[in-house]
Scaffold this motif. Structure first.
Motif, PDB file in Angstrom:
ATOM      1  N   PHE A   7     -38.761 -41.774  27.346  1.00 36.24           N
ATOM      2  CA  PHE A   7     -37.522 -41.240  26.800  1.00 36.24           C
ATOM      3  C   PHE A   7     -36.571 -42.373  26.440  1.00 36.24           C
ATOM      4  O   PHE A   7     -36.442 -43.358  27.169  1.00 36.24           O
ATOM      5  CB  PHE A   7     -36.837 -40.311  27.811  1.00 36.24           C
ATOM      6  N   GLY A   8     -35.925 -42.206  25.294  1.00 33.28           N
ATOM      7  CA  GLY A   8     -34.876 -43.118  24.864  1.00 33.28           C
ATOM      8  C   GLY A   8     -33.639 -42.327  24.501  1.00 33.28           C
ATOM      9  O   GLY A   8     -33.599 -41.095  24.655  1.00 33.28           O
ATOM     10  N   PRO A   9     -32.613 -42.969  23.970  1.00 33.72           N
ATOM     11  CA  PRO A   9     -31.370 -42.253  23.664  1.00 33.72           C
ATOM     12  C   PRO A   9     -31.511 -41.197  22.580  1.00 33.72           C
ATOM     13  O   PRO A   9     -30.689 -40.281  22.500  1.00 33.72           O
ATOM     14  CB  PRO A   9     -30.418 -43.371  23.231  1.00 33.72           C
ATOM     15  N   GLU A  10     -32.563 -41.299  21.760  1.00 31.79           N
ATOM     16  CA  GLU A  10     -32.704 -40.372  20.641  1.00 31.79           C
ATOM     17  C   GLU A  10     -33.603 -39.176  20.942  1.00 31.79           C
ATOM     18  O   GLU A  10     -33.755 -38.295  20.085  1.00 31.79           O
ATOM     19  CB  GLU A  10     -33.262 -41.121  19.415  1.00 31.79           C
ATOM     20  N   ASN A  11     -34.197 -39.110  22.092  1.00 26.41           N
ATOM     21  CA  ASN A  11     -35.104 -37.973  22.359  1.00 26.41           C
ATOM     22  C   ASN A  11     -34.893 -37.363  23.745  1.00 26.41           C
ATOM     23  O   ASN A  11     -35.828 -36.878  24.370  1.00 26.41           O
ATOM     24  CB  ASN A  11     -36.571 -38.384  22.180  1.00 26.41           C
ATOM     25  N   ILE A  12     -33.664 -37.389  24.239  1.00 23.81           N
ATOM     26  CA  ILE A  12     -33.356 -36.745  25.518  1.00 23.81           C
ATOM     27  C   ILE A  12     -33.424 -35.234  25.305  1.00 23.81           C
ATOM     28  O   ILE A  12     -32.681 -34.691  24.480  1.00 23.81           O
ATOM     29  CB  ILE A  12     -31.962 -37.145  26.024  1.00 23.81           C
ATOM     30  N   PRO A  13     -34.302 -34.532  26.022  1.00 26.96           N
ATOM     31  CA  PRO A  13     -34.478 -33.096  25.778  1.00 26.96           C
ATOM     32  C   PRO A  13     -33.381 -32.264  26.437  1.00 26.96           C
ATOM     33  O   PRO A  13     -32.702 -32.736  27.353  1.00 26.96           O
ATOM     34  CB  PRO A  13     -35.831 -32.801  26.412  1.00 26.96           C
ATOM     35  N   PRO A  14     -33.204 -31.034  25.979  1.00 30.45           N
ATOM     36  CA  PRO A  14     -32.303 -30.131  26.705  1.00 30.45           C
ATOM     37  C   PRO A  14     -32.877 -29.866  28.079  1.00 30.45           C
ATOM     38  O   PRO A  14     -34.083 -29.923  28.290  1.00 30.45           O
ATOM     39  CB  PRO A  14     -32.299 -28.859  25.844  1.00 30.45           C
ATOM     40  N   ALA A  15     -32.023 -29.585  29.027  1.00 31.88           N
ATOM     41  CA  ALA A  15     -32.507 -29.450  30.406  1.00 31.88           C
ATOM     42  C   ALA A  15     -31.604 -28.550  31.215  1.00 31.88           C
ATOM     43  O   ALA A  15     -30.475 -28.274  30.849  1.00 31.88           O
ATOM     44  CB  ALA A  15     -32.578 -30.813  31.068  1.00 31.88           C
ATOM     45  N   GLU A  16     -32.169 -28.084  32.344  1.00 32.84           N
ATOM     46  CA  GLU A  16     -31.376 -27.406  33.346  1.00 32.84           C
ATOM     47  C   GLU A  16     -30.792 -28.477  34.250  1.00 32.84           C
ATOM     48  O   GLU A  16     -31.486 -29.381  34.690  1.00 32.84           O
ATOM     49  CB  GLU A  16     -32.251 -26.455  34.170  1.00 32.84           C
ATOM     50  N   GLU A  17     -29.496 -28.382  34.543  1.00 31.77           N
ATOM     51  CA  GLU A  17     -28.830 -29.429  35.287  1.00 31.77           C
ATOM     52  C   GLU A  17     -28.191 -28.911  36.568  1.00 31.77           C
ATOM     53  O   GLU A  17     -27.828 -27.755  36.673  1.00 31.77           O
ATOM     54  CB  GLU A  17     -27.741 -30.090  34.438  1.00 31.77           C
ATOM     55  N   SER A  18     -28.083 -29.809  37.541  1.00 30.22           N
ATOM     56  CA  SER A  18     -27.302 -29.548  38.734  1.00 30.22           C
ATOM     57  C   SER A  18     -26.498 -30.805  39.017  1.00 30.22           C
ATOM     58  O   SER A  18     -27.057 -31.831  39.371  1.00 30.22           O
ATOM     59  CB  SER A  18     -28.204 -29.232  39.935  1.00 30.22           C
ATOM     60  N   THR A  19     -25.195 -30.765  38.804  1.00 33.10           N
ATOM     61  CA  THR A  19     -24.382 -31.963  38.945  1.00 33.10           C
ATOM     62  C   THR A  19     -24.303 -32.419  40.389  1.00 33.10           C
ATOM     63  O   THR A  19     -23.961 -33.556  40.673  1.00 33.10           O
ATOM     64  CB  THR A  19     -22.961 -31.703  38.421  1.00 33.10           C
ATOM     65  N   GLU A  20     -24.622 -31.541  41.344  1.00 33.18           N
ATOM     66  CA  GLU A  20     -24.567 -31.927  42.749  1.00 33.18           C
ATOM     67  C   GLU A  20     -25.764 -32.779  43.141  1.00 33.18           C
ATOM     68  O   GLU A  20     -25.650 -33.726  43.901  1.00 33.18           O
ATOM     69  CB  GLU A  20     -24.504 -30.681  43.639  1.00 33.18           C
ATOM     70  N   THR A  21     -26.936 -32.445  42.638  1.00 30.01           N
ATOM     71  CA  THR A  21     -28.154 -33.152  43.055  1.00 30.01           C
ATOM     72  C   THR A  21     -28.685 -34.115  42.009  1.00 30.01           C
ATOM     73  O   THR A  21     -29.526 -34.950  42.297  1.00 30.01           O
ATOM     74  CB  THR A  21     -29.284 -32.154  43.360  1.00 30.01           C
ATOM     75  N   GLY A  22     -28.222 -34.007  40.768  1.00 36.49           N
ATOM     76  CA  GLY A  22     -28.787 -34.828  39.709  1.00 36.49           C
ATOM     77  C   GLY A  22     -30.078 -34.253  39.181  1.00 36.49           C
ATOM     78  O   GLY A  22     -30.848 -34.920  38.515  1.00 36.49           O
ATOM     79  N   LEU A  23     -30.341 -32.989  39.474  1.00 37.61           N
ATOM     80  CA  LEU A  23     -31.582 -32.364  39.031  1.00 37.61           C
ATOM     81  C   LEU A  23     -31.602 -32.253  37.515  1.00 37.61           C
ATOM     82  O   LEU A  23     -30.639 -31.849  36.889  1.00 37.61           O
ATOM     83  CB  LEU A  23     -31.713 -30.971  39.649  1.00 37.61           C
ATOM     84  N   PHE A  24     -32.709 -32.635  36.934  1.00 42.09           N
ATOM     85  CA  PHE A  24     -32.864 -32.590  35.477  1.00 42.09           C
ATOM     86  C   PHE A  24     -34.284 -32.151  35.196  1.00 42.09           C
ATOM     87  O   PHE A  24     -35.235 -32.836  35.576  1.00 42.09           O
ATOM     88  CB  PHE A  24     -32.613 -33.983  34.902  1.00 42.09           C
ATOM     89  N   LEU A  25     -34.444 -30.989  34.585  1.00 41.88           N
ATOM     90  CA  LEU A  25     -35.772 -30.471  34.292  1.00 41.88           C
ATOM     91  C   LEU A  25     -35.990 -30.543  32.795  1.00 41.88           C
ATOM     92  O   LEU A  25     -35.537 -29.685  32.045  1.00 41.88           O
ATOM     93  CB  LEU A  25     -35.905 -29.022  34.776  1.00 41.88           C
ATOM     94  N   PRO A  26     -36.640 -31.610  32.298  1.00 43.85           N
ATOM     95  CA  PRO A  26     -36.788 -31.791  30.864  1.00 43.85           C
ATOM     96  C   PRO A  26     -37.733 -30.777  30.258  1.00 43.85           C
ATOM     97  O   PRO A  26     -38.541 -30.162  30.950  1.00 43.85           O
ATOM     98  CB  PRO A  26     -37.363 -33.216  30.749  1.00 43.85           C
ATOM     99  N   GLY A  27     -37.612 -30.625  28.924  1.00 41.71           N
ATOM    100  CA  GLY A  27     -38.531 -29.754  28.210  1.00 41.71           C
ATOM    101  C   GLY A  27     -39.930 -30.308  28.256  1.00 41.71           C
ATOM    102  O   GLY A  27     -40.187 -31.406  28.737  1.00 41.71           O
ATOM    103  N   LYS A  28     -40.872 -29.527  27.741  1.00 45.69           N
ATOM    104  CA  LYS A  28     -42.271 -29.938  27.785  1.00 45.69           C
ATOM    105  C   LYS A  28     -42.492 -31.178  26.936  1.00 45.69           C
ATOM    106  O   LYS A  28     -41.855 -31.363  25.911  1.00 45.69           O
ATOM    107  CB  LYS A  28     -43.168 -28.800  27.267  1.00 45.69           C
ATOM    108  N   PRO A  29     -43.450 -32.054  27.339  1.00 46.01           N
ATOM    109  CA  PRO A  29     -43.800 -33.181  26.495  1.00 46.01           C
ATOM    110  C   PRO A  29     -44.179 -32.688  25.109  1.00 46.01           C
ATOM    111  O   PRO A  29     -44.845 -31.669  24.947  1.00 46.01           O
ATOM    112  CB  PRO A  29     -45.004 -33.816  27.218  1.00 46.01           C
ATOM    113  N   GLY A  30     -43.730 -33.414  24.106  1.00 46.76           N
ATOM    114  CA  GLY A  30     -43.975 -32.981  22.734  1.00 46.76           C
ATOM    115  C   GLY A  30     -42.710 -32.480  22.094  1.00 46.76           C
ATOM    116  O   GLY A  30     -42.599 -32.449  20.866  1.00 46.76           O
ATOM    117  N   GLU A  31     -41.721 -32.092  22.882  1.00 45.66           N
ATOM    118  CA  GLU A  31     -40.454 -31.646  22.345  1.00 45.66           C
ATOM    119  C   GLU A  31     -39.549 -32.859  22.177  1.00 45.66           C
ATOM    120  O   GLU A  31     -38.602 -33.093  22.910  1.00 45.66           O
ATOM    121  CB  GLU A  31     -39.824 -30.603  23.275  1.00 45.66           C
TER     122      GLU A  31
END
Length: 377
Positions: free
Chosen positions: A347-371
């Motif tokens: 991942f670079g600055p131009e392909n950060i996928p949309p994700a589910e976030e939790s600001t308390e834990t830093g949880l980031f669930l990226p989209g499937k590879p290929g997106e």
């Protein structure tokens, strides 16, 4: 389906491409039962004890006839997942991955998560030894106590699958994860291409007690020598993923460097420590910063230009495949086995996928590879 429509393997006639496979008589001989019993089990005709049915299924699988255990003969399976400290963003992401996998399974399969302090290998080993699970998926250090615990579990008939970081010196059933040496070489390739000049590079890792980190460092060292022999590694720091300690160590090495460093490679989870350290230095040229894993923190660093690239090991896919290995082992799945090597994603600055976030834990669930991402097998 009538007997006339099935061949000697128990499969429908006309649906057996390729070389001939073992027949019912081969399965019967291996299982120590009669052909009629094999036929009743494989074709789900009933009147066979669960123990005998499992012997037949295992014999069929050993001979290359993968079969799902017929539902009447299945027993419940409890899969224990032993993970590192829960408070880290990566551990939370792994935990969420297993929750998602568990939601797709029927009620005969239970996934039970537990969290341990991985800095205390003897306590981890005791935790493994006390399990009531039928199988374990673990992420741990390659320490003698843990190796011995896996050996004892295997002897008790409890299969162990390692993920994220392998323990090949133990008799584990399988390892599911990325090629960490390749990930390190990939980081070196991009470091060599993206650094604006030759100069010293600083490496930060969690701990050499994890094979994953040792292999990443080894791959990076070899890769940098091959792709940019004029660049040198200033130091390799073990920060144990402790943010404050890692920040202090990185600042100390930056300040003591004979010339301004041109790059930082972090194999572990202390990316925020590197971020803070970089922010405290008056750079002539900001260094290339390559790290691992996607979280809300690394996504922010990528978008602001502090981090150059993040190599993500796709723990969601690792969790799914690790569970699949055990489902096949216990006769709950007949899907063809997938490769245990999981592709990592850059991942670079131009392909950060949309994700589910939790600001308390830093949880980031990226989209499937290929997106919008690049996967490397």
């Amino acid at each position: 389906m009538s007997d006339e429509t099935r061949d000697d393997t128990g499969e429908p006639k006309g649906q057996r491409p390729g070389p001939a496979r073992p027949g019912l008589s081969d399965v019967a001989a291996r299982a120590g039962v009669g052909i009629a019993t094999v036929d009743r089990v494989l074709n789900e005709r009933g009147n066979v004890s669960p123990a005998t049915a499992r012997k037949v299924i295992e014999a069929a699988r050993d001979l290359g006839l993968p079969r799902i255990l017929p539902r009447p003969y299945r027993r419940g399976v409890r899969i224990g997942v032993v993970m590192a400290r829960r408070e880290t963003p990566f551990a939370e992401r792994v935990s969420a991955a297993f929750l998602r996998v568990g939601a797709t399974l029927d009620r005969s399969v239970i996934i039970q998560r537990s969290f341990v302090d991985e800095t205390r290998p003897r306590e981890v080993a005791e935790h493994l030894a006390s399990t009531k699970a039928d199988a374990l998926i673990i992420y741990g250090q390659e320490q003698l106590a843990i190796i011995d615990a896996v050996r004892a579990l295997t002897a008790r008939g409890i299969p162990v699958v390692t993920m994220i970081s392998d323990i090949p010196t133990s008799p584990r059933l399988a390892y599911v994860g990325i090629d960490h040496y390749s990930a390190g070489r990939t980081a070196a390739f991009f470091m060599a291409r993206m650094a604006r000049r030759s100069g010293p590079v600083l490496v930060l890792c969690h701990s050499y007690d994890y094979r994953a980190h040792a292999e990443r460092v080894s791959g990076f060292t070899d890769g940098l020598r091959d792709h940019a022999p004029e660049m040198t590694i200033l130091d390799v720091i073990e920060g144990h993923d402790r943010q404050d300690e890692s920040e202090a160590l990185v600042l100390d090495r930056i300040g003591g460097a004979p010339e301004e460093i041109v790059g930082i490679y972090n194999t572990g989870g202390a990316n925020r420590a590197v971020d803070k350290a970089i922010g405290q230095v008056a750079w002539q040229q900001r260094p290339v910063f390559i790290g691992h894993e996607l979280s809300i923190h690394t996504a922010r660093m990528l978008s602001t230009g502090v981090m150059t690239l993040a190599i993500d090991q796709n723990p969601e896919e690792q969790a799914r495949r690790a569970v699949d290995v055990l489902l096949r082992r216990f006769g709950h799945s007949d899907t063809p086995p997938e490769a245990n090597d999981v592709a990592f994603t850059i991942f670079g600055p131009e392909n950060i996928p949309p994700a589910e976030e939790s600001t308390e834990t830093g949880l980031f669930l990226p989209g499937k590879p290929g997106e919008g991402s690049t996967s490397v097998p």
